[in-house]
Write a protein that holds these residues in place. Structure first.
Motif, PDB file in Angstrom:
ATOM      1  N   ARG A  66      57.889  64.530  48.042  1.00 28.41           N
ATOM      2  CA  ARG A  66      59.032  64.844  48.904  1.00 28.41           C
ATOM      3  C   ARG A  66      60.028  65.605  48.051  1.00 28.41           C
ATOM      4  O   ARG A  66      60.669  65.041  47.164  1.00 28.41           O
ATOM      5  CB  ARG A  66      59.655  63.563  49.451  1.00 28.41           C
ATOM      6  CG  ARG A  66      60.805  63.776  50.430  1.00 28.41           C
ATOM      7  CD  ARG A  66      61.346  62.426  50.897  1.00 28.41           C
ATOM      8  NE  ARG A  66      62.326  62.562  51.955  1.00 28.41           N
ATOM      9  CZ  ARG A  66      63.620  62.765  51.766  1.00 28.41           C
ATOM     10  NH1 ARG A  66      64.094  62.840  50.527  1.00 28.41           N
ATOM     11  NH2 ARG A  66      64.435  62.873  52.794  1.00 28.41           N
ATOM     12  N   ASP A  89      61.551  70.408  56.950  1.00 32.84           N
ATOM     13  CA  ASP A  89      62.507  70.138  58.016  1.00 32.84           C
ATOM     14  C   ASP A  89      63.743  71.012  57.875  1.00 32.84           C
ATOM     15  O   ASP A  89      63.862  71.814  56.945  1.00 32.84           O
ATOM     16  CB  ASP A  89      62.878  68.653  58.075  1.00 32.84           C
ATOM     17  CG  ASP A  89      63.626  68.160  56.837  1.00 32.84           C
ATOM     18  OD1 ASP A  89      64.213  68.999  56.121  1.00 32.84           O
ATOM     19  OD2 ASP A  89      63.633  66.951  56.589  1.00 32.84           O
ATOM     20  N   THR A  93      63.915  69.939  53.304  1.00 29.03           N
ATOM     21  CA  THR A  93      63.115  68.926  52.632  1.00 29.03           C
ATOM     22  C   THR A  93      61.652  69.215  52.914  1.00 29.03           C
ATOM     23  O   THR A  93      61.248  69.325  54.068  1.00 29.03           O
ATOM     24  CB  THR A  93      63.480  67.525  53.110  1.00 29.03           C
ATOM     25  OG1 THR A  93      64.858  67.269  52.815  1.00 29.03           O
ATOM     26  CG2 THR A  93      62.620  66.474  52.421  1.00 29.03           C
ATOM     27  N   ALA A 139      58.030  60.164  49.931  1.00 33.78           N
ATOM     28  CA  ALA A 139      58.539  59.731  51.232  1.00 33.78           C
ATOM     29  C   ALA A 139      58.413  58.218  51.381  1.00 33.78           C
ATOM     30  O   ALA A 139      57.480  57.593  50.861  1.00 33.78           O
ATOM     31  CB  ALA A 139      57.778  60.436  52.348  1.00 33.78           C
ATOM     32  N   LYS A 140      59.343  57.623  52.110  1.00 33.81           N
ATOM     33  CA  LYS A 140      59.371  56.180  52.321  1.00 33.81           C
ATOM     34  C   LYS A 140      59.014  55.846  53.770  1.00 33.81           C
ATOM     35  O   LYS A 140      58.996  56.701  54.650  1.00 33.81           O
ATOM     36  CB  LYS A 140      60.757  55.635  51.987  1.00 33.81           C
ATOM     37  CG  LYS A 140      61.217  55.944  50.578  1.00 33.81           C
ATOM     38  CD  LYS A 140      60.297  55.351  49.517  1.00 33.81           C
ATOM     39  CE  LYS A 140      60.796  55.649  48.107  1.00 33.81           C
ATOM     40  NZ  LYS A 140      59.886  55.124  47.063  1.00 33.81           N
ATOM     41  N   GLU A 142      60.652  54.340  56.088  1.00 35.98           N
ATOM     42  CA  GLU A 142      61.683  54.611  57.104  1.00 35.98           C
ATOM     43  C   GLU A 142      61.708  56.075  57.537  1.00 35.98           C
ATOM     44  O   GLU A 142      62.200  56.402  58.616  1.00 35.98           O
ATOM     45  CB  GLU A 142      63.068  54.196  56.599  1.00 35.98           C
ATOM     46  CG  GLU A 142      63.445  54.753  55.248  1.00 35.98           C
ATOM     47  CD  GLU A 142      63.076  53.815  54.102  1.00 35.98           C
ATOM     48  OE1 GLU A 142      63.728  53.906  53.043  1.00 35.98           O
ATOM     49  OE2 GLU A 142      62.152  52.996  54.274  1.00 35.98           O
ATOM     50  N   ASP A 143      61.175  56.977  56.679  1.00 32.03           N
ATOM     51  CA  ASP A 143      61.113  58.394  57.041  1.00 32.03           C
ATOM     52  C   ASP A 143      60.062  58.663  58.116  1.00 32.03           C
ATOM     53  O   ASP A 143      60.012  59.766  58.658  1.00 32.03           O
ATOM     54  CB  ASP A 143      60.772  59.241  55.804  1.00 32.03           C
ATOM     55  CG  ASP A 143      61.809  59.104  54.706  1.00 32.03           C
ATOM     56  OD1 ASP A 143      63.004  58.981  55.051  1.00 32.03           O
ATOM     57  OD2 ASP A 143      61.442  59.116  53.515  1.00 32.03           O
ATOM     58  N   ARG A 144      59.222  57.672  58.399  1.00 32.59           N
ATOM     59  CA  ARG A 144      58.071  57.887  59.286  1.00 32.59           C
ATOM     60  C   ARG A 144      58.273  57.294  60.685  1.00 32.59           C
ATOM     61  O   ARG A 144      57.344  57.269  61.477  1.00 32.59           O
ATOM     62  CB  ARG A 144      56.821  57.292  58.634  1.00 32.59           C
ATOM     63  CG  ARG A 144      56.545  57.884  57.248  1.00 32.59           C
ATOM     64  CD  ARG A 144      55.331  57.277  56.565  1.00 32.59           C
ATOM     65  NE  ARG A 144      55.093  57.953  55.309  1.00 32.59           N
ATOM     66  CZ  ARG A 144      55.180  57.399  54.098  1.00 32.59           C
ATOM     67  NH1 ARG A 144      55.500  56.114  54.003  1.00 32.59           N
ATOM     68  NH2 ARG A 144      54.956  58.107  53.009  1.00 32.59           N
TER      69      ARG A 144
END
Length: 782
Positions: A66, A89, A93, A139-140, A142-144
């Motif tokens: 990321r 995005d 990012t 990426a974590k 919560e990003d998904r």
């Protein structure tokens, strides 16, 4: 007034090349002693976290970075380091798939950047790349979390209940290669299986990798930790409504003549079509049933009503004339079950692709109507939905015209009688934005206007039966844009009925309850009744499909871009809608009505005082083309209002994982008072890597509405220039300059096809067509 054939638009010789953008650009100033070590530490932390991640059934995790960037980095520069761009995005990012799990080339460039400045260079090695990077990470979970999960009460991973089972769509990053994609799916499948979850269906498209899964909250939490997972969403749900009026049957309505065997075929992707309806039976070409076990029938009624409007246009007018001669053939794709739901074990993109490909290959369908939308996925200004992305790819690949309704608003009942004072302002609120897939860029998106205020004479006996809007104003339930990138959406509007506030019952009612509020369609149970009234954008879209079929009948070899361009060129926003929406904001008519209502008579032919030119063409990426627009003296000097309109349609590659959804962009400028050489020379000296096409003096560039900054965000670009005074000082030749720019389109994409049309219109009753087509005789002196 006499009708004439449209004229060809002449392309002038010469092609103009634009300099391509550099590998980097727009980077901030960096302190090399701080920035280099910071990024190096972040890369090492990423590698440590990656190496600690467990394998699944012997398959190691993928390394997906990321990276936040502050400037422009060409995709080729990432590729040199073994990094494949998966997603980008609006906040700059990027998510990149690492083919080199040690990141050797990346680390090598970081080390060189921190080392001595190479001889002969002003700055450090790889400064353009490294200084464009803000941060590096992974990426974590919560990003998904997708926005549609809010309909299930899920805003963050901890909202999943471990013991609860969910049916969801999990999108995986598409790595570009099928073998690697299968590895991604394998890891997801086993992560879910370890907790009792399963994958029902996998859709592997050109740029989309989507799995329909059924799993517990515990299993989904495990899936959210997988680096291969892009986003998790709730499956789409059709926004169908099935209310109906009381008996509205018409006895002894005669069937008409069937379509010709080679007639245009319109495909209806919906709840099916009841081919037993006596006024549809002789129009049916073929059908496609999405699931085994479903019957070839319309058990809900929505699809039959939609098909009747696509087949006949104005059903009420046909009924009054007692004329049901059918001009077009109909094909049906049933994609929902008897409850009006999509199947649970197939993803909607897979469903759509199979239906469209089958009807295109089997029945020659080139016009598709989709009056369906996902009420859980209201466009919020971010990325396109997977459904929209699939339609865009199919429209371009197959060269077909796909028409999609904006979707209806379901929460209006909550406004109660306050709707009377909040209309039309609420149409511009975020909750009124487009539903997926109506955000698709390469399709025609259609909103709804009211055909009447819905009030009839007998309503005078009841206090409180009040119209929400008047005829030609936006229907209370329609949805608004803008679309992706801020593009103008909907593209068109047509008449889909209205809603009425029924004071005695304290309800907002549409055509399904109050027939005067709806437009006439066919009922799916003809034994009970032949006709019913409906309200909804679902029934505005097939009117446009009907008009498109008339246009295709006149131009049978026309590409889909031509159909879009000519329908938009002929469109006008009704004065009533323009007036009520302009009071809200100057842009409101565009966001609610787009280009307006298409006039099919004007789309198919020119008139004496209205002349259209067109061409279906192709242009190299990063190139320009110039077209000549003849402006006769009669048009220049005759008193009255003059209008020159241009419509451009193109179908670029798309990718929903990119910040810029379109792989190619195009635009146009209308130039007057300049010579052909002036136009070519102006473009030849344009050397800016990014930005607008070269500016012309204000007197030379025709000021159009909407302006280029709004217009050029989309793939259907219509604009008009209006003049009310003598134009003779600008000469008898105007020039239309069309440009094409590569954004991220793959290297194998060398050209972009498009259609462009120009219309001259004069308010006076003049012989404009003759002035353009008949040469002026030379005076001979004896």
């Amino acid at each position: 007034m006499a009708k004439h054939s449209h004229l060809p638009l002449k392309r002038l010789e010469g092609e103009l090349t634009r300099r391509k953008p550099p590998g980097f650009g727009g980077n901030p100033q960096r302190n090399r002693g701080e920035h280099g070590p910071k990024l190096a530490q972040e890369v090492e932390a990423v590698l440590e976290e990656f190496k600690a991640a467990p394998s699944i059934e012997g398959v190691d995790p993928s390394l997906i970075l990321r990276i936040e960037v502050a400037g422009f980095v060409d995709e080729g520069e990432w590729a040199k380091m073994g990094l494949v761009v998966l997603s980008e995005d609006q906040n700059k990012t990027l998510l990149l798939f690492a083919t080199d799990k040690e990141l050797q080339q990346f680390r090598k460039r970081l080390a060189s950047y921190q080392g001595p400045i190479p001889a002969g260079q002003i700055g450090p090695a790889y400064a353009g790349l490294i200084e464009a990077i803000e941060s590096v990470g992974i990426a974590k979970a919560e990003d998904r979390i997708g926005s549609s999960l809010s309909s299930l009460g899920i805003e963050k991973p901890s909202d999943f209940k471990k013991e609860t089972d969910y049916l969801l769509d999990i999108e995986l990053f598409h790595p570009g290669e099928h073998e690697q994609a299968n590895i991604f799916v394998y890891r997801l499948e086993n992560a879910l299986k370890a907790h009792g979850g399963t994958i029902h269906n996998t859709y592997l498209g050109k740029n989309l990798l989507l799995c329909r899964v059924e799993a517990s909250g515990e299993a989904l939490l495990a899936a959210l930790d997988l680096p291969e997972v892009a986003i998790v969403e709730a499956p789409p749900k059709p926004d169908l409504s099935f209310d109906d009026i009381e008996d509205a049957s018409v006895e002894d309505t005669p069937a008409g003549a069937p379509p010709a065997p080679d007639a245009v075929v319109i495909a209806i992707i919906d709840s099916g079509i009841n081919s037993g309806h006596p006024l549809l039976a002789y129009t049916m070409k073929s059908s496609f049933i999405a699931m085994n076990g479903w019957v070839d029938a319309d058990e809900q009624g929505h699809g039959t009503s939609v098909a009747s409007v696509a087949a006949y246009g104005d059903v009420s007018g046909r009924l009054q004339e007692a004329n049901f001669d059918a001009p077009f053939l109909m094909s049906s794709a049933r994609v929902v079950d008897e409850k009006g739901e999509f199947p649970t074990d197939v993803t909607v993109p897979d469903l759509m692709e199979k239906a469209i490909r089958h009807l295109h290959e089997d029945s020659g369908c080139r016009i598709f109507n989709i009056s369906l939308g996902d009420p859980n996925l209201i466009y919020d200004g971010g990325k396109a939905g997977s459904w929209a992305g699939t339609l865009d790819e199919l429209a371009s690949e197959l060269d077909v015209l796909i028409i999609v309704s904006t979707g209806n608003q379901k929460g209006l009942a909550g406004l109660g009688e306050d709707i009377l004072k909040h209309y039309p302002g609420y149409l511009l609120e975020p909750s009124s934005r487009l539903l997926d897939p109506s955000t698709a860029a390469n399709v025609l998106t259609v909103g709804s206007l009211a055909h009447t205020n819905g009030i009839v004479e007998e309503d005078a006996d009841y206090v409180g039966v009040l119209p929400v809007c008047e005829a030609d104003e936006p229907s209370p339930f329609t949805r608004s844009g803008p679309g992706i990138r801020g593009m103008i959406k909907p593209d068109l509007v047509d008449y889909g009925g209205t809603s009425v506030w029924d004071g005695p019952t304290m309800k907002l009612v549409g055509g399904g309850t109050k027939k005067s509020a709806g437009i006439w369609t066919f009922h799916h149970k003809p034994v009970d009744r032949l006709f019913c009234a409906r309200s909804g954008t679902s029934f505005a879209a097939p009117i446009v499909a009907h008009k498109a079929a008339i246009l295709l009948e006149q131009f049978p070899d026309a590409p889909a871009n031509f159909l879009r361009a000519m329908l938009a060129l002929s469109a006008r926003v009704p004065a009533a809608a323009e007036s009520i929406l302009c009071a809200l904001s100057p842009r409101a008519p565009l966001d609610v009505c787009g280009n307006g209502v298409a006039n099919i008579d004007e789309a198919i032919a020119s008139d004496d005082n209205r002349v259209a030119f067109f061409t279906n063409d192709e242009i190299g990426l990063d190139r320009f083309a110039v077209y000549e627009v003849p402006i006769p003296k009669l048009f220049q000097t005759t008193k009255g209002s003059r209008e020159i309109s241009v419509a451009l349609a193109f179908d670029p590659p798309v990718r929903r994982t990119r910040a810029d959804y379109l792989g190619v962009t195009m635009g146009w400028r209308l130039i007057r008072g300049a010579s052909e050489q002036d136009v070519f020379d102006k473009f030849r000296v344009w050397e800016k890597a990014e930005g607008d096409p070269p500016p012309f003096p204000k007197r030379n560039e025709c000021k159009t509405f909407p302006g280029s900054q709004i217009r050029e965000k989309g793939t259907l670009q219509r604009g008009s220039f209006t003049a009310k005074t003598d134009m003779s000082t600008y000469g008898d030749r105007y020039f239309l300059a069309v440009w094409c720019r590569r954004r991220w389109a793959p290297k194998e994409v060398k050209t972009q096809r498009f259609s462009v049309a120009v219309e001259l219109r004069h308010s006076a009753d003049i012989e404009l067509y003759q002035a353009i087509t008949v040469p002026v005789p030379l005076k001979v002196t004896l």
